[in-house]
Structure formats: C-alpha cells, structure tokens
Design a protein around this motif. Sequence first.
Motif, PDB file in Angstrom:
ATOM      1  N   LEU A   1      36.637  -3.900  65.516  1.00 39.58           N
ATOM      2  CA  LEU A   1      36.832  -2.969  64.402  1.00 39.58           C
ATOM      3  C   LEU A   1      38.221  -3.160  63.785  1.00 39.58           C
ATOM      4  O   LEU A   1      39.205  -3.320  64.502  1.00 39.58           O
ATOM      5  CB  LEU A   1      36.709  -1.521  64.879  1.00 39.58           C
ATOM      6  N   PRO A   2      38.314  -3.131  62.451  1.00 42.92           N
ATOM      7  CA  PRO A   2      39.624  -3.291  61.798  1.00 42.92           C
ATOM      8  C   PRO A   2      40.373  -1.966  61.725  1.00 42.92           C
ATOM      9  O   PRO A   2      40.787  -1.518  60.656  1.00 42.92           O
ATOM     10  CB  PRO A   2      39.220  -3.786  60.396  1.00 42.92           C
TER      11      PRO A   2
ATOM     12  N   PRO B   1      43.810   1.218  66.740  1.00 40.06           N
ATOM     13  CA  PRO B   1      43.705   1.083  68.212  1.00 40.06           C
ATOM     14  C   PRO B   1      43.073  -0.235  68.632  1.00 40.06           C
ATOM     15  O   PRO B   1      43.561  -0.909  69.551  1.00 40.06           O
ATOM     16  CB  PRO B   1      42.823   2.282  68.598  1.00 40.06           C
ATOM     17  N   GLU B   2      41.974  -0.596  67.963  1.00 46.24           N
ATOM     18  CA  GLU B   2      41.284  -1.829  68.321  1.00 46.24           C
ATOM     19  C   GLU B   2      42.119  -3.064  67.982  1.00 46.24           C
ATOM     20  O   GLU B   2      42.187  -4.023  68.760  1.00 46.24           O
ATOM     21  CB  GLU B   2      39.932  -1.893  67.617  1.00 46.24           C
ATOM     22  N   ALA B   3      42.746  -3.050  66.798  1.00 45.14           N
ATOM     23  CA  ALA B   3      43.527  -4.218  66.368  1.00 45.14           C
ATOM     24  C   ALA B   3      44.731  -4.445  67.278  1.00 45.14           C
ATOM     25  O   ALA B   3      45.021  -5.580  67.685  1.00 45.14           O
ATOM     26  CB  ALA B   3      43.985  -4.035  64.919  1.00 45.14           C
TER      27      ALA B   3
ATOM     28  N   LEU C   1      43.344   4.711  57.283  1.00 40.96           N
ATOM     29  CA  LEU C   1      42.764   4.123  56.081  1.00 40.96           C
ATOM     30  C   LEU C   1      43.420   2.807  55.694  1.00 40.96           C
ATOM     31  O   LEU C   1      42.800   1.980  55.011  1.00 40.96           O
ATOM     32  CB  LEU C   1      42.866   5.117  54.912  1.00 40.96           C
ATOM     33  N   ASN C   2      44.667   2.591  56.092  1.00 38.22           N
ATOM     34  CA  ASN C   2      45.306   1.336  55.676  1.00 38.22           C
ATOM     35  C   ASN C   2      44.915   0.161  56.567  1.00 38.22           C
ATOM     36  O   ASN C   2      45.031  -0.998  56.180  1.00 38.22           O
ATOM     37  CB  ASN C   2      46.833   1.470  55.598  1.00 38.22           C
ATOM     38  N   ALA C   3      44.436   0.450  57.779  1.00 36.96           N
ATOM     39  CA  ALA C   3      44.121  -0.624  58.724  1.00 36.96           C
ATOM     40  C   ALA C   3      43.068  -1.602  58.207  1.00 36.96           C
ATOM     41  O   ALA C   3      43.259  -2.827  58.302  1.00 36.96           O
ATOM     42  CB  ALA C   3      43.688  -0.023  60.060  1.00 36.96           C
ATOM     43  N   PRO C   4      41.922  -1.143  57.652  1.00 34.56           N
ATOM     44  CA  PRO C   4      40.928  -2.117  57.178  1.00 34.56           C
ATOM     45  C   PRO C   4      41.466  -3.062  56.113  1.00 34.56           C
ATOM     46  O   PRO C   4      41.065  -4.233  56.054  1.00 34.56           O
ATOM     47  CB  PRO C   4      39.808  -1.232  56.613  1.00 34.56           C
ATOM     48  N   PHE C   5      42.369  -2.571  55.266  1.00 37.40           N
ATOM     49  CA  PHE C   5      42.906  -3.438  54.215  1.00 37.40           C
ATOM     50  C   PHE C   5      43.808  -4.516  54.807  1.00 37.40           C
ATOM     51  O   PHE C   5      43.862  -5.637  54.297  1.00 37.40           O
ATOM     52  CB  PHE C   5      43.649  -2.594  53.177  1.00 37.40           C
ATOM     53  N   LEU C   6      44.495  -4.193  55.876  1.00 38.81           N
ATOM     54  CA  LEU C   6      45.347  -5.182  56.521  1.00 38.81           C
ATOM     55  C   LEU C   6      44.544  -6.167  57.356  1.00 38.81           C
ATOM     56  O   LEU C   6      44.753  -7.379  57.282  1.00 38.81           O
ATOM     57  CB  LEU C   6      46.369  -4.472  57.414  1.00 38.81           C
ATOM     58  N   PHE C   7      43.600  -5.666  58.150  1.00 34.53           N
ATOM     59  CA  PHE C   7      42.964  -6.485  59.175  1.00 34.53           C
ATOM     60  C   PHE C   7      41.609  -7.061  58.777  1.00 34.53           C
ATOM     61  O   PHE C   7      41.099  -7.935  59.480  1.00 34.53           O
ATOM     62  CB  PHE C   7      42.803  -5.664  60.460  1.00 34.53           C
ATOM     63  N   GLU C   8      41.019  -6.591  57.690  1.00 32.77           N
ATOM     64  CA  GLU C   8      39.683  -7.055  57.343  1.00 32.77           C
ATOM     65  C   GLU C   8      39.566  -7.586  55.924  1.00 32.77           C
ATOM     66  O   GLU C   8      38.932  -8.614  55.689  1.00 32.77           O
ATOM     67  CB  GLU C   8      38.681  -5.911  57.536  1.00 32.77           C
TER      68      GLU C   8
END
Length: 719
Positions: free
Chosen positions: A90-91, A94-96, A270-277
């Motif tokens: 998951l992007p 915690p997961e990243a 909310l910012n994590a998916p934009f960075l990691f995915e």
Amino acid sequence: MKSDAIRQQISSNLAEQGFTIADLRIQPDPYAGWRLWLESDDFRGMAARERRALVLDGLENEHFEWLDLITSEEKLWTGAAPLDSDLEDLPLWPEALSRARSRTAPIDARFLSDLDEDPTTPLLGTFYSLKGGVGRTTALGYSALILANKGFKVVCVDMDLEAPGLAEVFGQTHAIEPEMGVVHLLAALDRGEEVDLRDHLIRPDESLELYLLPAGVTNADYARLLRFTDPLSWYREEANPLRKMVEQLRQLSFQPDLILFDARTGFNALNAPFLFEFSDLAVIVFFPHPQARQGTGELVRALLTSNTLRDQDAGPLTPMPRFLVSPIPASKAPEVIKRYQHRALEWVADWFSLLAEDQRPAEGDVTHFVPYREAVATSDSLLQEASQWDDYQQIAEWFQGFLKQGEEPFAPAVIAERKPDLLASLQFHSDTAERQEAFLETFVETAVVVAALAAEIPLVLGRKGTGKTAIFRRLSEASSLTAVVVMAPAPLRRGRPWIPGVDGFKRVEQIIQQHQADWRQFWSFCTAIAVYTEAGIDSPVPAPDQRLMTAIDLSPKSELAFIESLDKVLGMAGSGLLVSDWLDRLDRAAAFPTLLLFDGLDTGFGNTDADRQRRQLANQGLFSFLTDRGEQFSHLRLKVVLREDLWQGLRFENKSHLFGRSRSLKWSEQVDFLRVVLKQAMRSESFGRFVATQGWPVDKQNPIDHWPRESVFRAWNLL
C-alpha cells in the motif's frame, strides 16, 4: 497462517460441497486478524451461521474481524468489494516506511531516466516537504509557470487540503466556485457519481496552457467533506476515488504534458499515495537543519523502495527523487552559504548510498539551491517578470528533460517596439491583414501559427494586433483548404452581402427577443446558410425540410433578405429542430474537414454600451452552439477567432470544455518568428557583414536555425 493458505482451505471446503465461488477477497485487518469477502450463489437459503461454519471449517484458530458471505443478489446492498491483497505494498506511510526498513542495501531501483524510450505523457510530479515554510508551493508555481511559457500543457493540483494555498499563489482564490475543487471532487467520486473534471479547473492566464485544480472553497461544507477523505479505507476497496481522480487527470481531453501535485507537509495520509504511487518525479523541498535530516532520509528510503503505477513492459518504475534546498539565507558571508550547501549535498549523497553503486546519481545533479529573495518571499502571488524566475529554471528542466520540446516564447519587450520598422524594411506589408494584397506570399508560419491553423483547434485567441485576422485569411484564402466563412470583418465579406453588420445585429437582437429565442439558434441558422451557399458540396446540395424551404431565401443577396428569413424561421414551431436536421445533412455531405470560420466578433457589433452588451450575449451564444452542436459534427469544424479580453469576459455553460483546445497568438514573443525575420535580414549585405564580426555560427543553407536563442535575441536587438 498466510492469506494463500486461508484461500486454499476455504476453496477446499466449498469444493467438497459442490459450491462454486464467484469471487473471494482476503486482506489483513489493520489492527488484528483478517477480512474476508466471499460471493457464491450456492449460499441461497442458508442462514449466516451455516455459511460461516461451512467456510471457516479448519480455520478455527484464525481471527476474522470482518466477514461477508453473500450471494449475487445480496451483493447489491453490501457495498463495494474489498481489495484482494495482502496490503504490504500500500502507498501509505506505515506500509511504505516499514517496507523500506525491511529492505537491505543496495536497493535495486529503476527510474524514468533508465528508460530507452520516451515516457508517455502526462508526466506526474509531486512537491513535498517534511516541514512547512520552505517554499514548496512557490517552487511548484514558478516551475509550472516556466513550463507553460515554454509551450507545455501543465495542470497544478492543490493536495494540501488542510491548508490550501495554491490558488492564492496564482491569484485565483476569487475564481473558485462553490462545490468546485479536490474535496468536492473526491466526495463525488466516493459516492460513485459521474463527474467532469474540467468543471473543476481554473485557467489563470488565457494565453498559457496552464490549469489549476484548487482544493476548494474553505467553508463549513468543505470542512465537513474533508473529514471523509480517508485514503486508508479507499485503499482497502476497489473503488478508490483518489485513483479515479488521478486517472481522470491523465485522460483530460486536452492531453496535459505534466501534472504537478502540491502535497501536504509531514506524514499525512493523503500525501503518501502521491509520493509512493503516482509520481514519476518527487521534488523534496527541505532546509538543511538537523531537524529535517532523519525524517527526510526515511522518506527517501521509502521512495526508493516504492513502485509507481506507470505501466512499463520491462517492469515497475521507482519514483525519482530530486531535492530543492530552500531558502538559503541571504548572508554576506560566503562561508555560511557554502556550509549549508555542503551539508545538504552530504545528506543527499548519504541517502542515495542505499542504491547500488552504478545507480547512484551525483548529488550535485539532483540537488538545486534556491536563495532567499525578498521580492519573492514578500509577494502575495507569483511574480510575472520572467527575470524573477531564474532560481526555478533548474526545477523546470528536471521535468522538461522527459517531455517533448515545447515552444520557446521568451523574447525581450523591445521586439514589440521594433517589429513594425523591421517588417517594413524587409518589404513585409505593414497594413492590417484585412487590407493586405498578396497576403499569402508574406504570411509567416511559425510553429504557434501552424498549431492555430489546425482543424482540431476551435478557438484562436490574441490581443489586438497579434495576427488573429491573418490566421483567418490564411484559412479562408488557401486553395488547399475547404473553408466556409460564417462571420467576417467588413473588409473580408467579399461575395457574402448577407453577413450582418452593426445595424443588422441590432435587428437580429430584436427578432430573438420577439420570438423568445436565443443567440445559439441564430448561429445555427447562420451556419446552415453559409454552408449551403459556399461549402463546395457536390450537387445536389442537401436542402432543408419543405417547411423551411417555403419560408427562407436559401441564397440571400443582402442583409435584409437574410434577416427577413431569420425572422420567419424563428417564428416557426419547431424551427430549432428543423435547422438542426438541415445542418446534420449538410455536415454529412461536406468534405472532411470543412472549416467554419468566425471573425469580426468585436467591432462588427458596434462600440456603444448597448452594442457591447449585445456582442457579449451573441458571443456567448456562439460558444454554446460550438460546445453543443459543433462537437457533434462529423465533417464540419468550427474555428473562432476572438480577442483575448472578450473571451475572458464570456460566461457560458461548459466553457471549461474548451480548455486545451485554443491557441493564443503572441507573435512578438515567438523566437521562431524572429528567426524568420532574421533570415530575411541576412539578405542584406550590411547585416551579413555585421553577423560575421560577431563570430556567430553561419550556415549558408540555414543561417539562423543553428543559432542559440541568446544569439537570436542579440541579433534582433542590434539589428
């Protein structure tokens, strides 16, 4: 027990009873145990207790936090199915971060820069900072402005939903309407509604292909909806509104080259998916204070162990980190500045040491320093002077390196002042385009002009004197094109005496009001008459319905004849449908593409206040006709030439649907135009001798094309 073993046990249990599994989803619960969702029509008639006993036989030691055992009918009210995944990838933060720590160096990453072929557009970039106050949003804004001025189509998205500011940076807060923006968009997508993302975009400058998707109007409704933006739950469901929004951004009809996201600071869900995915390139903004080192380092490790959604046959890609160090203090002591720069470069080198040695970029190549500038820091919005953008050119070049080259519009202001004299000295006609003779012989086709001539571009914008009517004449007079003049400036109405003038439009307005019609109906009838009289359709030319035939003059020889026909048509029951049917048949019979040309939409209405009001209503009706009927035609293509200031004042439904489908003319700013003019100047002996004294490269076959931009500007200024 792992998810695969649980899946195998459940499948075995149902197979023994002859049950068929339609769908099975298993994922770990975020706190403890498992989530299970299973669909089988063989459950019909079974109680919940019976279903559970059958499915979980042999799994008594496993804890199931959430259990849905349903039939296809029950599926209709249980909601969306969960994602079938172990969720390790998951992007989310915690997961990243956990995934990054579980990987041992060296990390084998694969970046966009490693591809042999050019990446497909749009390119996606995220601007992020662990802490605020380092100029992240400002850097995004200037980078977007630079790239848009180079001819790229750029969309900027404000994802800092808790503290939105991107609209203010572009000076567009006033343009955000209720229920517009990311928050309302995500809420609608979460409800499963169909949305048109173009209705949420703002275009700060009509002369640039630059678009803004704001966060929204920050009121009570905004705050209420913000509570429901929950990436954790979205990434456990197949119907993920965040992914839907990004996919719609990718598929915008005007085909953006670049989408830039302004992400919230800190470890925000909310910012994590934009960075990691989502991001092909992540611009990490930081100031080299010890407080920023550990958190930013953890972020970089997480980036280097993530995979983007970009589809590449050779395998997944890694988000590509780039570093912006800002703001470097305006110290008079060089050693202070060097100390900050050295520290930042040491950090970057350390972070990239996680990569295999042959993959590590030189830290100086991926790091850029922006000094403190009082003018930038104290400005309420982006500065429009190009000279103030230099500090951000490197960031724009990071993105530009993966994009096909756009147009280069920069040129000194002196061009506009010297152009008339130079054109006259080079034997270009100095009269207006409406009155030039031998027009096609002296028409200058720059790259921007060629784009404006394209059939798929329905709108050509420009300030007075930038060559709008030259485009009109190029299209209407070129023998290689099939074009129909529907509206034209008075000097260019040759052979079309029926086109209304100032007094004619006054009478048209009276007729529209008398019959309770609208301007869209006028333009529909006007277009049908123009196509019928001059489209060059092989006979027989499709005639209107008999009811129209008896009421109108199909080949009006004067304004009066045309307006009398309009009066009769608008007075008929069902006239709108009759004219629309006629246009459809004319469309099918016309050559492809047949351009429908509209010019003279400014002074053609007169100059009084009443005339200007009439002009605005008429132009709004024209664009309603374009977006409603024009896009349905098979062979006919509308081409409207309009002043930029008039376009900005128009208000009509679906105006945003023309985003990306217009071209703004600024000839005085086009380097290509300067090259053409300088080529003409090279024919002069004195100018040729002057060029030789400057030591500039001269190719006798192509004396200007090989010059760098700076030489073109210098030659122009000294000519």
